[in-house]
Design an enzyme around this catalytic site. Structure first.
Site, PDB file in Angstrom:
ATOM      1  N   ASP A 177      -4.809  -6.112   5.279  1.00  0.00           N
ATOM      2  CA  ASP A 177      -5.870  -6.894   5.909  1.00  0.00           C
ATOM      3  C   ASP A 177      -5.818  -8.357   5.465  1.00  0.00           C
ATOM      4  O   ASP A 177      -6.214  -9.246   6.200  1.00  0.00           O
ATOM      5  CB  ASP A 177      -7.240  -6.300   5.546  1.00  0.00           C
ATOM      6  CG  ASP A 177      -7.435  -4.954   6.224  1.00  0.00           C
ATOM      7  OD1 ASP A 177      -6.915  -4.791   7.344  1.00  0.00           O
ATOM      8  OD2 ASP A 177      -8.077  -4.060   5.631  1.00  0.00           O
ATOM      9  N   PHE A 207      -5.040   4.450  14.144  1.00  0.00           N
ATOM     10  CA  PHE A 207      -5.305   5.408  13.075  1.00  0.00           C
ATOM     11  C   PHE A 207      -6.442   4.907  12.194  1.00  0.00           C
ATOM     12  O   PHE A 207      -6.654   3.707  12.087  1.00  0.00           O
ATOM     13  CB  PHE A 207      -4.049   5.625  12.212  1.00  0.00           C
ATOM     14  CG  PHE A 207      -3.065   6.550  12.865  1.00  0.00           C
ATOM     15  CD1 PHE A 207      -2.259   6.101  13.902  1.00  0.00           C
ATOM     16  CD2 PHE A 207      -2.962   7.874  12.478  1.00  0.00           C
ATOM     17  CE1 PHE A 207      -1.367   6.950  14.531  1.00  0.00           C
ATOM     18  CE2 PHE A 207      -2.078   8.736  13.093  1.00  0.00           C
ATOM     19  CZ  PHE A 207      -1.280   8.275  14.126  1.00  0.00           C
ATOM     20  N   LYS A 232     -14.589   2.225  14.240  1.00  0.00           N
ATOM     21  CA  LYS A 232     -13.323   1.491  14.319  1.00  0.00           C
ATOM     22  C   LYS A 232     -12.746   1.541  15.722  1.00  0.00           C
ATOM     23  O   LYS A 232     -12.229   0.550  16.231  1.00  0.00           O
ATOM     24  CB  LYS A 232     -12.346   2.119  13.310  1.00  0.00           C
ATOM     25  CG  LYS A 232     -11.226   1.222  12.910  1.00  0.00           C
ATOM     26  CD  LYS A 232     -10.519   1.762  11.683  1.00  0.00           C
ATOM     27  CE  LYS A 232     -11.308   1.504  10.409  1.00  0.00           C
ATOM     28  NZ  LYS A 232     -10.641   1.981   9.212  1.00  0.00           N
ATOM     29  N   ASN A 240       0.847  -1.196   0.000  1.00  0.00           N
ATOM     30  CA  ASN A 240       0.000   0.000   0.000  1.00  0.00           C
ATOM     31  C   ASN A 240       0.884   1.248   0.000  1.00  0.00           C
ATOM     32  O   ASN A 240       2.110   1.149   0.001  1.00  0.00           O
ATOM     33  CB  ASN A 240      -0.973  -0.022   1.183  1.00  0.00           C
ATOM     34  CG  ASN A 240      -0.233  -0.111   2.501  1.00  0.00           C
ATOM     35  OD1 ASN A 240       0.513   0.788   2.854  1.00  0.00           O
ATOM     36  ND2 ASN A 240      -0.425  -1.212   3.217  1.00  0.00           N
ATOM     37  N   PRO A 271      -4.046 -11.340  11.035  1.00  0.00           N
ATOM     38  CA  PRO A 271      -4.510 -10.999  12.387  1.00  0.00           C
ATOM     39  C   PRO A 271      -4.574  -9.488  12.551  1.00  0.00           C
ATOM     40  O   PRO A 271      -3.778  -8.765  11.947  1.00  0.00           O
ATOM     41  CB  PRO A 271      -3.421 -11.595  13.296  1.00  0.00           C
ATOM     42  CG  PRO A 271      -2.231 -11.782  12.423  1.00  0.00           C
ATOM     43  CD  PRO A 271      -2.724 -11.970  11.020  1.00  0.00           C
ATOM     44  N   ASP A 272      -5.525  -9.011  13.349  1.00  0.00           N
ATOM     45  CA  ASP A 272      -5.603  -7.571  13.599  1.00  0.00           C
ATOM     46  C   ASP A 272      -4.719  -7.270  14.814  1.00  0.00           C
ATOM     47  O   ASP A 272      -5.031  -7.648  15.950  1.00  0.00           O
ATOM     48  CB  ASP A 272      -7.053  -7.144  13.857  1.00  0.00           C
ATOM     49  CG  ASP A 272      -7.184  -5.637  13.746  1.00  0.00           C
ATOM     50  OD1 ASP A 272      -7.574  -5.166  12.673  1.00  0.00           O
ATOM     51  OD2 ASP A 272      -6.834  -4.933  14.726  1.00  0.00           O
ATOM     52  N   ILE A 273      -3.602  -6.629  14.552  1.00  0.00           N
ATOM     53  CA  ILE A 273      -2.566  -6.460  15.588  1.00  0.00           C
ATOM     54  C   ILE A 273      -3.093  -5.602  16.734  1.00  0.00           C
ATOM     55  O   ILE A 273      -2.946  -5.929  17.910  1.00  0.00           O
ATOM     56  CB  ILE A 273      -1.302  -5.820  14.959  1.00  0.00           C
ATOM     57  CG1 ILE A 273      -0.777  -6.730  13.857  1.00  0.00           C
ATOM     58  CG2 ILE A 273      -0.238  -5.562  16.026  1.00  0.00           C
ATOM     59  CD1 ILE A 273       0.333  -6.139  13.010  1.00  0.00           C
ATOM     60  N   LYS A 283     -12.257  -1.940  17.745  1.00  0.00           N
ATOM     61  CA  LYS A 283     -10.904  -2.412  18.059  1.00  0.00           C
ATOM     62  C   LYS A 283     -10.498  -2.079  19.488  1.00  0.00           C
ATOM     63  O   LYS A 283      -9.350  -2.246  19.865  1.00  0.00           O
ATOM     64  CB  LYS A 283      -9.903  -1.833  17.048  1.00  0.00           C
ATOM     65  CG  LYS A 283     -10.209  -2.230  15.609  1.00  0.00           C
ATOM     66  CD  LYS A 283      -9.040  -1.962  14.692  1.00  0.00           C
ATOM     67  CE  LYS A 283      -9.409  -2.324  13.252  1.00  0.00           C
ATOM     68  NZ  LYS A 283      -8.249  -2.533  12.406  1.00  0.00           N
TER      69      LYS A 283
END
Ligand code: C5P
Length: 421
Positions: free
Chosen positions: A293, A339, A353, A225, A321-323, A357
Site C-alpha cells: 500500500d 482478493f 472492499k 510481504n 496507486p491502487d491498481i 474498489k
C-alpha cells in the site's frame, strides 16, 4: 453441483469419534445418491456417538469396526477392502485419529486401512477450537499434508461445546463438493456445472497480477510481504487451460511460469501499475497480487548506516496507486476480480472492499499462522453482488478453476438477465 465423477466410485467412509459423526449419516446419503458405492468403517469411539446400524441401513452394507473380526474378515478381509477402494474419506477425523495416521499407527481397522490403502485419502477434521490450534495437532496435519493427504475444512463457527472458532467439521454438502472438485481435477477436468465447457475462456484476454511487491528502502533493503504468488500462478494456469490468452504480471517469486502464459516481471507496486496500464484490452482482470500500500518516498542512494543503535533516517512512506481500482474505472472496463486477505471480520471487510474498489467478484480468505499466504491450499469465500459461494479448503489449483467457473457462471447469469430485461 455436478457429482457425476462419483458415479461408481468405491469409497471407504471412515468415521472417528466425535459429535460431528452424526453429520456423516447425511454425508453417506449424499455419496450414495451421487452413485458411489460406500463401505463404512468406524472407530470404536465413533460407535459411542452413532450406532453402526444407522450407517448399515443407509449404506446397505454391514459396517466394520473391529480389526480382528473373524466373520467380517471371512467375507472381504481388510487387505481386500483396502485394495477395493478408489478413495478413503475420513469424516469426522478426530485429533486422535489424525495423530495415529500421522505416526503410522495401525491399532484398529480404520488406521490399518489408511496404511494398507494406496488410494487417495481425504480427511475432514472435527474438534474443539483449542485442540485444533494445538501445535501437536498442527504438526500432525503438516505431516499428513506433506504426505499428500487432502484436508477438507475444518470450518470456523459455533461448536457443539459452545466455543466459537476453527474446528467445526465442514458441512456434508461442502465435503461432497470438495471431494468432487478434487476427483474431477485428478481426471484433468475443472469441476462444477461448466466442466463440459473446457475451453470456456477461448478468445478472452485475462490479465492477472501475482506475488508481492518489493519497495526499496536503500540499494540492499526493501519492504515486502509474505505473498508467494501461488494463487495468481494457479489462476494463470487454469485460465490458460480454459483457452484464454493470459498475461501474468508478477512480483518477485520463485515459481515457474505456467505453459502458454505470457509473464511480465516487475519488482515495485509502481512498476506493476505501469505494466497493467500498458495492457490495452482485457476481458478479465484478476488482482491476486499483494501490492504494497505504501512505498518509501525517497529510497536512499547508498546503504543506510546504523548510528549509535538506530537507523540514521526516518522512513517517509507515500501511498501507492491502487491498481485494481484504476482498472475498474476503465471504460470499457473488464470483469474485475480481487482478493481480500483478512485476519478478522472476513465477510464485512471483504464486502466493504468489493464495493470500495468496484470489483465484480471478491475472493475473501482468512489469513493467520498456517493459513493463506505461502500455503499450497486455502479456503475462499467468493462474494459478488448477486450471491456468495464458499469454496472449502482445497489445493490452490482447484480453487483457481472454481473461481474461474464462478466468473463464467456470473457472466452467464448477467447475459441471461440482460436478454430477459
Ligand atoms: O486493500 P487490500 O490491499 O487488502 O486489497 C486487496 C486487493 O486489492 C487485491 O485484489 C490486490 O491485488 C488489490 N490491490 C491493488 N493495488 C494496490 C493494493 C491492492 O490492486 N495498491
Amino acid at each position: 453441483m455436478n457429482t457425476s465423477c462419483l458415479q461408481n466410485q468405491r469409497i471407504i467412509l471412515g468415521v472417528s469419534g466425535g459429535i460431528a459423526a452424526y453429520k456423516s449419516l447425511h454425508l453417506l446419503r449424499l455419496l450414495t445418491r451421487a452413485g458411489a458405492d460406500v463401505r463404512v468403517v468406524m472407530t470404536q469411539a465413533a460407535t459411542e456417538f452413532v450406532t453402526p446400524l444407522s450407517f448399515q441401513a443407509l449404506s446397505g452394507h454391514s459396517v466394520r469396526v473391529a480389526l480382528f473380526d473373524a466373520e467380517a474378515e471371512s467375507g472381504m478381509d481388510h487387505i481386500a477392502l483396502a485394495r477395493w477402494a478408489d478413495c478413503l474419506l475420513i469424516a469426522p477425523a478426530s485429533a486422535d485419529l489424525l495423530a495415529r495416521c500421522a505416526h503410522g499407527r495401525a491399532d484398529d481397522l480404520l488406521t490399518t486401512l489408511v496404511l494398507a490403502c494406496a488410494a487417495p485419502l481425504w480427511v475432514a477434521p472435527a474438534m474443539n477450537q483449542q485442540m485444533w490450534r494445538h501445535p501437536a495437532v498442527k504438526e500432525n496435519c503438516r505431516i499428513l499434508a506433506a504426505r499428500g493427504v487432502r484436508f477438507i475444512g475444518p470450518q470456523v463457527g459455533e461448536q457443539a461445546c459452545g466455543d466459537i472458532g476453527a474446528g467445526r467439521m465442514s458441512e456434508p454438502e461442502q465435503i461432497l463438493q470438495a471431494l468432487t472438485q478434487s476427483i474431477s481435477a485428478q481426471d484433468g477436468q475443472p469441476s462444477g456445472q461448466l466442466e463440459s465447457d473446457t475451453r470456456g475462456l477461448d478468445g478472452r484476454h485475462v490479465v492477472i497480477t501475482a506475488g508481492g511487491t518489493q519497495e526499496p528502502i536503500d540499494p540492499v533493503r526493501y519492504i515486502a510481504n509474505r505473498s508467494s504468488g501461488k494463487m495468481g500462478f494457479a489462476l494463470a494456469h487454469a485460465a490458460a487451460r480454459l483457452g484464454a490468452t493470459v498475461t501474468l504480471i508478477s512480483g518477485p517469486v520463485s515459481l515457474q511460469t505456467p505453459s502458454g502464459v505470457q509473464r511480465v516481471d516487475v519488482t515495485t507496486a509502481l512498476e506493476m501499475a505501469e505494466a497493467v496500464a500498458a495492457v490495452e484490452k482485457m476481458d478479465l482482470f484478476i488482482g491476486a497480487a499483494a501490492v504494497a500500500d505504501f512505498r518509501v518516498a525517497r529510497p536512499a542512494e547508498h546503504k543506510l548506516k546504523k548510528q549509535s543503535g538506530k537507523m540514521g533516517q526516518t522512513l517517509e512512506l507515500v501511498e501507492n496507486p491502487d491498481i485494481i481500482t484504476t482498472v475498474s474505472r476503465r471504460d470499457p472496463r473488464p470483469f474485475v476480480i480481487g482478493f481480500a486477505a483478512e485476519t478478522e471480520k472476513l465477510v464485512e471487510y471483504a464486502e466493504q472492499k468489493r464495493v470500495a474498489k468496484n470489483m465484480d467478484l471478491i475472493c475473501a480468505n482468512q489469513v493467520g499462522p498456517g493459513q493463506g499466504f505461502d500455503q499450497p491450499d486455502n479456503e475462499l469465500l467468493l462474494i459478488w453482488s448477486g450471491g456468495r459461494r464458499w469454496l472449502p479448503r482445497a489445493d490452490k489449483q482447484q480453487l483457481a478453476f472454481a473461481v474461474l467457473e464462478t466468473y463464467q457462471r456470473i457472466q452467464k447469469e448477467q447475459e441471461h438477465a440482460s436478454y430477459s430485461s
